[in-house]
Design a protein around this motif. Sequence first.
Motif, short mmCIF file in Angstrom:
data_model
loop_
_atom_site.label_atom_id
_atom_site.label_comp_id
_atom_site.label_asym_id
_atom_site.label_seq_id
_atom_site.Cartn_x
_atom_site.Cartn_y
_atom_site.Cartn_z
N GLY A 67 44.63 36.55 43.46
CA GLY A 67 43.79 36.07 42.07
C GLY A 67 44.50 36.51 40.82
O GLY A 67 44.89 36.86 40.03
N GLU A 68 46.48 36.65 41.14
CA GLU A 68 47.60 36.55 39.83
C GLU A 68 46.87 35.34 39.28
O GLU A 68 46.76 35.11 37.97
CB GLU A 68 48.42 36.45 40.62
CG GLU A 68 49.00 37.71 41.31
CD GLU A 68 48.71 37.72 43.04
OE1 GLU A 68 47.94 36.47 43.20
OE2 GLU A 68 49.52 38.35 43.41
N TRP A 69 46.72 33.81 39.80
CA TRP A 69 46.37 32.96 39.18
C TRP A 69 44.71 32.67 38.92
O TRP A 69 44.14 32.90 39.97
CB TRP A 69 47.22 32.03 39.52
CG TRP A 69 48.78 32.62 39.48
CD1 TRP A 69 49.79 32.70 37.95
CD2 TRP A 69 49.31 33.12 40.58
NE1 TRP A 69 51.30 33.12 38.30
CE2 TRP A 69 51.00 33.08 40.59
CE3 TRP A 69 49.46 32.36 41.69
CZ2 TRP A 69 51.54 34.17 40.93
CZ3 TRP A 69 50.07 33.17 42.61
CH2 TRP A 69 51.86 33.61 42.08
N LYS A 70 44.25 32.17 38.45
CA LYS A 70 42.86 31.25 38.45
C LYS A 70 42.96 29.98 39.08
O LYS A 70 43.58 29.45 39.60
CB LYS A 70 42.61 30.96 36.51
CG LYS A 70 42.82 32.31 36.06
CD LYS A 70 42.42 32.01 34.50
CE LYS A 70 42.69 33.34 33.46
NZ LYS A 70 42.90 33.08 32.17
N GLY A 71 41.55 28.81 38.99
CA GLY A 71 41.74 27.96 39.20
C GLY A 71 41.73 27.79 40.84
O GLY A 71 40.91 28.40 41.45
N SER A 72 41.31 26.90 41.52
CA SER A 72 41.10 26.10 42.80
C SER A 72 42.04 26.42 43.72
O SER A 72 43.53 26.77 43.67
CB SER A 72 40.81 24.68 43.13
OG SER A 72 42.00 24.26 42.43
#
Length: 150
Positions: A67-72
């Motif tokens: 979950g360090e980054w957002k999105g799909s």
Amino acid sequence: MAKPLTGHGRVTVFPFLHDWETGSRCVLAYTTADSGLTAVLGVIPVEGNVHEPGDLFSLAARHHFIGEWKGSHEQRCGCWLACTGSGSRTVRKPGTIDAEVGWSVDMARVVDLDSPYYGHQRVYAGRITLDDEELMEQARALVTGSLTAA
């Protein structure tokens, strides 16, 4: 699968340990397209290297980012690849090569990110070939030297 992409500019080539358990290594190259909006990451093919990772988006997924980054899922894989490429320029590994050279990428996948990451809005990843054969040999030596030493 994305269409082949070509360009000319600064390319950062670096050895990459992509599987800690097996010690599998490859050579990656990072550059940009579209005035920096697109991160381009590619595996430099090395004959006899059975440890090349294949699809770089799948390689990113195997690193289990949390979950360090957002999105799909695909966008998060793209963020991991953009981070790996961008980080290769700021935290240089021994043997890193920087050159101004023409390049082409094939067998690629592309993803548009949900927002800019590391200055990129898109990630294009596949297999990369540099226009300079001498530079390609130097790049291949980054992994073949470690394969013969192992």
